[in-house]
Design an enzyme around this catalytic site. Sequence first.
Site, PDB file in Angstrom:
ATOM      1  N   GLU A 286       0.820  -1.211   0.000  1.00 33.65           N
ATOM      2  CA  GLU A 286       0.000   0.000   0.000  1.00 33.65           C
ATOM      3  C   GLU A 286       0.860   1.269   0.000  1.00 33.65           C
ATOM      4  O   GLU A 286       0.533   2.238  -0.658  1.00 33.65           O
ATOM      5  CB  GLU A 286      -0.930  -0.006   1.217  1.00 33.65           C
ATOM      6  N   ASP A 287       1.956   1.245   0.757  1.00 28.22           N
ATOM      7  CA  ASP A 287       2.679   2.500   1.008  1.00 28.22           C
ATOM      8  C   ASP A 287       4.051   2.608   0.352  1.00 28.22           C
ATOM      9  O   ASP A 287       4.725   3.616   0.530  1.00 28.22           O
ATOM     10  CB  ASP A 287       2.887   2.698   2.532  1.00 28.22           C
TER      11      ASP A 287
END
Length: 519
Positions: free
Chosen positions: A75-76
Amino acid sequence: MNKAELLKHAVPFYEEDELLELEHAIDLASKAHKGQKRKSGEPYIIHPLAVASTLIEWGMDIDTVLAGVLHDTVEDTEVTLDELENTFGKDVSFLVDGVTKVSQARAGMQDLAEYLPQTKDNLSKLLIAIGQDVRVIIIKLADRLHNLQTLQHMPREKQTKIARESLEVFGPMADRLGMGRVRMQIEELAFSYLDPTEFKKLQNQLRKRLGRSTRKLGAVRDEVEKALKAQHIPHEINGRVKSIYSLYRKLKKGDRTIDDIYDLMALRVIVETKEDCYRVLGILHTLYQPMIARIKDYIAVPKPNGYQSLHTTVITPAKQIVEFQIRTYEMHEFAERGLAASFHYHEQKASKDYTRSKKSAVLPTHMQWITQLQEIATKLRSGEEIPESQLSIDIFGDRIFVYSPKGDIYNLPEGAYPLDFAYLVHSDIGKHAYGFRVNGAIHPFDKPLQNGDVVEVITRKTSLPRSTWLELVSTTHARAKLRAQLRKVGAIESISHAAAIVREKTRRKRAPSEETPKA
Ligand code: MN
């Protein structure tokens, strides 16, 4: 938490090759999150490492721990799922993908009841994620716990949002998985942020009350200890203090003050066998006057999440009211760790390929609702519409336990009918159900089952499902099986009808030799 600390923490529990994988995952995550900071100003990597450390404490398998280390990378950071799959295998990449999806779903899940129509898609994602592998939710709970533990660094508005969501979604989720300790940790932290004034007030009241009763309880404890020793029952006695959030909820429920609550502090007796649990109960009732209405046998009839214990509240000669909870070490382990504990047990029992196999096959009976979720998830993936009521009932609704005459336990949603039970046992039993006996008495098809019922399905080979039965089932599982059978029966009828015509024609040409098809 840093790399060396995490590895040291893991050493006693995992094999050499697993530890190498763990080291590799830590390196990859550290590199990926390099330069990113938590709100506290600390390097971001401390968060996934803390999550992984919690998962190790909970006794999870190595794939879950690896996914914990990597849970925020996709996600990051630049890391891709393909990369994770190539390096750590399909299971790990699948778990990380699930956690990422739940994070995305989370956004719209604050007020489930109110937002349900809008969040249907998000809720579906969540269901799909849980349905496929419950370890995703266990990672999510560890993630949430660390975020709550570090919530002081967040702006006030965000604190409230996360706290509310934790109480409404993650607490119940932990409870549903039987993870009592995690549920309590989540609830206490979240409540302290959501309503700091009330939290402090209750905390002070509780402290004052406990100061008085702890001294008095000491005498009761000594007396019980002596009696158990005299009967040669190996045991351990601990005091358990009620959590502030559960006190708050109890006070809110009725017109009660803290003085009306008997179990602020309970004495917990832990013994080795189930038989000893009942012996301890007998001894307590010989020593003290029990309050009849408050005796609960959650051993014979466990709570829907699998919790087992005997509870009793007694009045001592000094007119003190004391609650006791009696359980075995194994029940205690389960009450505290829930599903995570059964992962651990299964691992000990089974070989390594347990973690590679499908989880649902080995889930304990009281966790059957997970299998039911998997079925819903399969449907959602195939694009079939599921009514929203069904979605919410199946995760958050109340559930009951019923028994087969042999004593096997089955878990059903509240309001389930006998046919739901029949289809849960086996689709053929449902198919040929002719009648029901509940607790020994004939029971109509349209009367819902109650918690603790012993249900016997009377079957006849000649008996077949009818379309009116669709009104007499309430679970998705039973409805799906029944629909398929009705279609099939319909199909069989039309085939035999066609066959009859063919036969009729043949008969006109030749002599009749085949047997007549059954009507
Ligand atoms: Mn995270």
